[in-house]
Every structure is written in structure tokens, then in C-alpha cells.
Scaffold this active site. Structure first.
Site, short mmCIF file in Angstrom:
data_model
loop_
_atom_site.label_atom_id
_atom_site.label_comp_id
_atom_site.label_asym_id
_atom_site.label_seq_id
_atom_site.Cartn_x
_atom_site.Cartn_y
_atom_site.Cartn_z
N ASP A 114 0.83 -1.19 0.00
CA ASP A 114 0.00 0.00 0.00
C ASP A 114 0.88 1.26 0.00
O ASP A 114 2.10 1.19 0.18
CB ASP A 114 -0.90 -0.03 1.23
CG ASP A 114 -2.20 0.73 1.03
OD1 ASP A 114 -2.30 1.49 0.06
OD2 ASP A 114 -3.12 0.55 1.86
N GLU A 165 2.59 5.25 -3.97
CA GLU A 165 2.86 6.43 -4.81
C GLU A 165 4.30 6.94 -4.66
O GLU A 165 4.89 7.28 -5.68
CB GLU A 165 1.87 7.55 -4.48
CG GLU A 165 0.43 7.17 -4.64
CD GLU A 165 -0.12 6.33 -3.49
OE1 GLU A 165 0.37 6.46 -2.35
OE2 GLU A 165 -1.02 5.53 -3.73
N ASP A 177 -8.55 4.36 -3.17
CA ASP A 177 -9.59 4.64 -2.17
C ASP A 177 -10.68 5.51 -2.80
O ASP A 177 -10.61 6.74 -2.80
CB ASP A 177 -8.99 5.34 -0.96
CG ASP A 177 -7.95 4.49 -0.25
OD1 ASP A 177 -7.90 3.28 -0.51
OD2 ASP A 177 -7.18 5.05 0.56
#
Length: 672
Positions: free
Chosen positions: A386, A389, A456
Site C-alpha cells: 500500500d 505512490e 480509495d
């Protein structure tokens, strides 16, 4: 042979082997073949090309290139693509029939006064880095797809501006396919943007050493994708177990809670392939190990899940808390992302955090070593990578320093090396079946065996509609393993009938996605202060198939059974994706490029070559129109009725049914 002994075309161009060179005032340029039907262009104002900046490209295969030189220009032909380089450095591209594909856009070519704009513009920002603009002329009949995934509600990207950056819900894979017969690969991990607008096409880099792109010609999207994945790589074969149902929520707080959910699925005889241990199960960010007060026996947990036929996926974050036991060591070894100015802290989430530098080989080895010791050695062989980025707060890319360079120059490549950390580590440990989950990717990320999900997102029908567009554009990224948070991530209430309807419709869509994964942060939310370093991150509401009412549980269970029946077909498509780069989920235009009616359709898609899927994307909808493309006959598996292609039909869509059509003569498991 000296520089001035080489054959020149008018101006400052010459040829060596299969490469065209050109040099003019303040710029040098190279143009050469890069595999079949492809040409690679590089240029720089630094007056030298850095040949080691291939980034993640693979070496090209054989080419069929030939170059002809006249006084006026050099012409390079490589299979189905041809380029002309003129004495002033202008470059134009054509296909094998002579049709124009791309033309550099130079405005006002007056010789005496200054030109208004060159097709290639550079503005120096350091000794070797430039802000770069590359302009091409716009074609009013051109349309674009690809560029990774973006919640921008665009299927056709013509008329839009696409940021080149990685963020939650925003995944940049800088490759676009044009309907006029080419693919364009921007081989540059710099922050920037692309403008597919009506007056030009612009590729912009905030900071880069050179222009570097590859153009691939092909008669159909499938041919272009084949060559694109030859030079960026193809995903390994998806393991059979990964094609089943994945159970996930934010979040199971303890080992016993997770096991109780797994046992209930087993008691109900509902097959689950993967169950997920989400974030903040750890002692501290950057320690990459279970909190023993809540997860006392990881080995025993894994063994029990394996006995039930379930695999455990564990969330990993790249964040490192300043209080972590690893922080000082990693800081002193330069294994952490650093700020160019000010304090090297980029996030606050129950502590002040930075990120490990995935572009640093030593950092990758260190992080994998901790994960291997604290997870893999317990039998955990799936990782949810997760925050890939990574998710800075705020996103000031120019104030970030990686091992590979300044953030403005290299930030987009971070997800590739984050995934590579775990792929390389697991392969070195002897693991053959690697499947890890991220929400960002870059060119070639598929080689690291990743699933990409769309981040998300909101729990609304509008969000569901946008995810279909995002998934279809992402199908051109080269990454065939894609999914969403079924039901959306934010604000879904399991007790709300409106949300229950959305969840069921989204779940049906999920059956016909490459990866079938239920996830979300469900209501009611518990009070959490993410800025308090001593607070505990609590779980969201329930998110199991029985959480949405008994009738809906029956429907969802039937959909899981349908997915199980589809697994042999799905694996056939995964094998093809691994073999030649064919996307598993793709827009109608991929399989029916000659059907102009099918081209703009975004709310239907092909799942493999034989199943047309038309999700229900509106609240209260109980029937929908479906366009059946020309070039095939179609059968409704629920009614057995057959239709010719090239027509629109209206079909029933009760809550327990997703409209699908089977191409005639398809040999498939029973869908109804």
C-alpha cells in the site's frame, strides 16, 4: 570515420548503422528502430544522449529497419512505421500505407525574427536537467486510450489533460494508443503532463535530461499491445488460487477476529482464496512485524488458514516512523527518502513518518530482509504494498531526493521499485507464485507480478461508472491483473438499503474483473485521531458477504459460485496475457476495431474474447440496453436467445443478474 566524413543530408544530419543522427544549434537528436514496427526518438539540449537511461525498458527484438538518405532528408522504415528527418531537425511519422501518424508542431517558421514556438522546447533548470515540451499537431479525427488509470471520468482521452504523477486513485503508465494506428510510449519518469487537446498534443516534463519516446505502429490495437509488451515485459502466469474470491476490509484488528471471519466462511461453505490482514497490525511503521499483543501466533494463523484453503495477504507500508527501531540505521545508510530543503518528514499518520527509498538497492534489500524475517518465514507469501505512490503530504516533488535523483525527475518510477523489492526477494527465496497488490504502477511493473487496484474511491454509483472507464484505459498499461474495492472504499453503510444495492451491483461487476476482491472502510466509523501518535487505528464496520442482509448474502454467494465456474476460462485468458500481452478485460474497440459504433462505448467491455459484460451502473435500474458489436453472433445465457451483431437490445437486469452475452460457439461454463 570522422564526424565530417559521414554521409550528410541537408543540414546537420548523418547516419551510422541503423541510427539517424542530427545536430543543430543547441540540440542533438537520435532516431533508430526499437523492435518490430517501432522507432525510438531521443534528443537533448545538453548535446549528448545518456544511453544508460533506458529506465525499465527491455532490450528490443529483431527489426527490419532500412534508411535512405537524400540531400533533403533521411527516411527510416521499420516494418509498418516510417519516419522522415529533415535537415532542420523536424521529424514526421507515417504508417506503411503512407498515412500520417504524428507530425511535430512548429509554429511560425520565419527565418529573420524569432519563431513563436519550436516543436521541441527546453528550459534549463540545472546543468543537465531541463523543463521540456514536445509538441505534435492535433488530428481532429484522433482518439486516445490508456495512460494508466485516472478517476477523471474520461474513456476517450481526446480533449483532456492528464497529469503525469502517482497519487491515490491516480496511476501513471505513460503509454497511449491512438485510433489512427499507433501507440506512444513516453519513456520518462518525470513529473509532468500530457495534453491531448484540440489544438495540439503536448508531452511535458517538469525536469528531465532528454526527450525519450517510442512510437509503435500497428493495424489493430492487439498488434500494438503485442509489440508494446515485448519492450516493457509481460506478467507471469497468474496462479489458479489467485483467480478466486478475495475477502478484505478495513480492518481486522486482531488475529482472532480475522480467524473468526475465515471460520464463518468455511462454515457457510463459501470459497475464499485470499483473506487480508490490513494496515496497522504492526508495532510501528517501519518495523514491518506483527504487534504480538493482537497477533500472537502468526505461524499458527497461517497454518489454520491454509487448512481452510485460504492464503493470508499482509499489508505493508513504505512509511518509517521516526520512533521506529529501524529509523536511525536507515537514515544513516541513506535508505530513506530525503527532503532537498527542510526536514525529511513527508506524512503524519499516528506518528511523524518518512518513506524508504525503493530506488536504492540497499534499501530494497534491507526492507525485504525485515519482511522475510517477520512475515515470509511464517509462511506469508502475499503482500499488499500500500501507499505505493508514495503518498506525500503535501506533494512537492521538487523537494524530494531519491537515490535515483530529484523527485521532479524520477518520482513516477517509485511503484516499479517498490514492487521489485518484494518480487526479487520472493524469487530469491525460491517462490514461484508471486502475487502482490499495489495501487500504482509504471512501465514494466507487470514483470513484478502485481495486481493493481484503483485506490480509495467513493461508495457511489457514479464512482462505479468511473471505475469501468478507469479499468478499460488501464487495460492498455500492460498490467493484466486489475481490480477495485468492491462497493467502493468510503462511506458505505451495510445497514443502508441503497448501499446494499450498490454493493450487489458492484460485486457482480467484480466477478468479471481480472481479480475479484471485496474491500472497504464501512460505516459506522470509530473515532480515530490520525495525528495522535499514541492513538490506535480502529476497524471500520462489517464487510463480509453476510453483512448486507440474508437475501443479498444468497445473491453474493451465487456470484462467488459463478466466479468459481469461470476460473478455467479466466486462467486461459491469463495465460494469453502472459504469452503475448493480450488484456483480459478490454474495451469493445480492442476486439472489434472496425465497428465504429462500438468504439466510444465505455459501459460495456469484453472479458476475454467470448464474454461481453454490461454492468448495471444506475440506482434502481432493473433493465439496460446493450450494444452487440458487429462481426459476431451473440447469445443471452439467461434466456438462450441469440442475436446478430450490430444491434442494440434491452435485457432484464434483476438484482441477481448482470447482463452478459456470449459470443456464438464459445465453449464456456454455464453462467446463469
Amino acid at each position: 570515420m570522422g564526424r565530417f566524413d559521414r554521409p550528410l543530408f541537408k543540414g546537420n544530419g548523418w547516419v551510422e548503422g541503423k541510427r539517424i543522427y542530427w545536430e543543430g544549434e543547441g540540440e542533438i537528436m537520435w532516431l533508430e528502430p526499437y523492435g518490430k514496427n517501432s522507432l525510438r526518438f531521443r534528443a537533448s539540449k545538453s548535446l549528448h544522449i545518456k544511453e544508460d537511461l533506458d529506465w525499465t525498458l527491455l532490450p528490443p527484438n529483431e527489426d527490419d529497419a532500412a534508411i535512405d538518405v537524400t540531400d533533403e532528408k533521411a527516411v527510416i522504415t521499420n516494418g509498418k512505421i516510417r519516419a522522415e528527418v529533415f535537415g532542420d531537425g523536424t521529424v514526421n511519422y507515417y504508417d506503411h500505407t503512407g498515412k500520417s501518424l504524428l507530425r511535430e508542431y512548429w509554429i511560425d517558421e520565419r527565418e529573420i525574427t524569432i519563431s513563436l514556438r519550436r516543436g521541441r522546447e527546453y528550459r534549463a533548470i540545472s546543468t543537465e536537467a531541463f523543463e521540456i515540451d514536445l509538441y505534435f499537431k492535433a488530428n481532429p479525427d484522433e482518439h486516445f486510450h490508456g495512460m494508466g488509470q485516472d478517476p477523471n471520468d474520461c474513456f476517450d482521452l481526446k480533449g483532456s489533460t492528464i497529469p503525469l504523477e502517482q497519487k491515490n486513485t491516480k496511476c501513471t503508465v505513460p503509454f497511449a494508443i491512438s485510433n489512427i494506428g499507433y501507440g506512444f510510449l513516453w519513456n520518462n519518469p518525470a513529473i509532468g503532463r500530457v495534453e491531448f487537446v484540440n489544438n495540439h498534443t503536448l508531452w511535458h516534463a517538469d525536469a528531465a535530461r532528454q526527450i525519450d519516446y517510442i512510437i509503435i505502429a500497428g493495424d489493430e490495437p492487439a498488434e500494438i499491445m503485442h509489440h508494446y509488451t515485448e519492450i516493457t515485459g509481460r506478467a507471469p502466469m497468474l496462479p489458479e488460487w489467485a483467480a478466486g474470491f478475495w475477502q478484505c476490509k478495513l480492518r481486522y484488528e486482531t488475529q482472532e477476529e480475522l480467524l473468526s471471519v475465515a471460520r464463518e466462511y468455511k462454515r457457510r461453505n463459501i470459497p475464499v482464496s485470499v483473506i487480508v490482514c490490513d494496515y496497522f497490525h504492526w508495532t510501528a511503521q517501519g518495523e514491518w512485524k506483527f504487534d504480538p499483543s493482537r497477533w500472537p501466533d502468526p505461524r499458527g494463523m497461517v497454518d489454520e488458514l491454509n487448512e481452510m484453503g485460504m492464503r493470508l495477504m499482509v499489508s505493508i507500508w513504505p512509511t518509517v516512523d521516526t520512533r521506529s527501531e529501524n529509523y536511525l540505521y536507515m537514515r544513516n545508510k541513506n535508505y530513506l527518502v530525503r527532503a532537498e530543503r527542510g526536514t525529511s518528514l513527508f506524512k503524519i499518520m499516528h506518528g511523524a513518518d518518512t518513506f524508504y527509498d525503493a530506488t536504492h538497492p540497499g534499501a530494497r534489500n534491507f526492507v525485504w530482509g525485515r519482511a522475510k524475517q517477520n512475515y515470509y518465514d511464517y509462511g506469508i507469501k502475499m503482500f499488499w504494498l500500500d501507499e505505493s505512490e508514495p503518498s506525500f503530504t503535501p506533494y512537492h516533488y521538487d523537494n524530494v531526493r531519491y537515490y535515483m535523483g530529484n523527485g521532479s525527475e524520477v518520482s513516477n518510477i517509485y511503484p516499479f521499485y517498490y514492487a521489485k523489492t518484494f518480487y526479487d526477494g520472493m524469487k530469491a527465496a525460491g517462490e514461484d507464485e508471486v502475487v502482490n497488490l499495489l495501487r500504482c504502477a509504471w512501465l514494466g511493473s507487470q514483470r513484478n507480478s502485481i495486481v493493481v487496484w484503483s485506490g480509495d474511491i467513493a461508495s457511489t454509483f457514479d464512482s462505479l461508472r468511473k471505475q469501468i472507464k478507469a479499468g478499460l484505459n488501464f487495460s492498455f498499461s500492460g498490467v493484466p491483473w486489475w481490480t477495485t474495492d468492491i462497493g467502493g472504499f468510503f462511506c458505505g453503510d451495510p445497514e443502508d438499503e441503497k448501499f446494499r444495492e450498490l454493493l450487489v451491483r458492484w460485486f457482480a461487476f467484480g466477478v468479471f474483473c481480472p481479480i475479484f476482491r471485496l474491500h472497504g472502510n464501512r460505516l459506522p466509523y470509530k473515532d480515530v485521531n490520525r495525528f495522535d501518535p499514541n492513538s490506535y487505528n480502529r476497524s471500520g464496520g462489517p464487510n463480509e458477504v453476510w453483512s448486507f442482509g440474508e437475501e443479498n448474502c444468497r445473491i453474493l454467494t451465487d456470484f462467488i459460485s459463478l466466479r468459481q465456474r469461470l476460473i478455467p476460462y479466466i486462467l486461459e485468458q491469463m495465460h494469453k496475457a502472459s504469452h503475448d500481452g493480450t488484456p483480459v478485460m478490454r474495451p469493445l474497440l480492442y476486439d472489434f476495431p472496425e465497428d465504429r459504433t462500438a468504439y466510444p462505448i465505455y459501459d460495456e467491455y469484453m472479458f476475454g474474447p467470448d464474454i461481453l459484460v454490461a454492468p448495471v451502473i444506475n440506482d434502481g435500474q432493473r433493465e439496460r440496453e446493450v450494444y452487440l458489436p458487429e462481426g459476431a453472433g451473440w447469445t443471452d445465457p439467461y434466456t438462450g436467445k441469440s442475436y446478430k451483431g450490430g444491434i442494440t437490445v434491452t435485457v432484464d437486469a434483476p438484482m441477481d443478474r448482470i447482463p452478459v452475452f456470449l459470443k456464438d460457439d464459445a465453449k464456456l461454463p454455464i453462467i446463469k
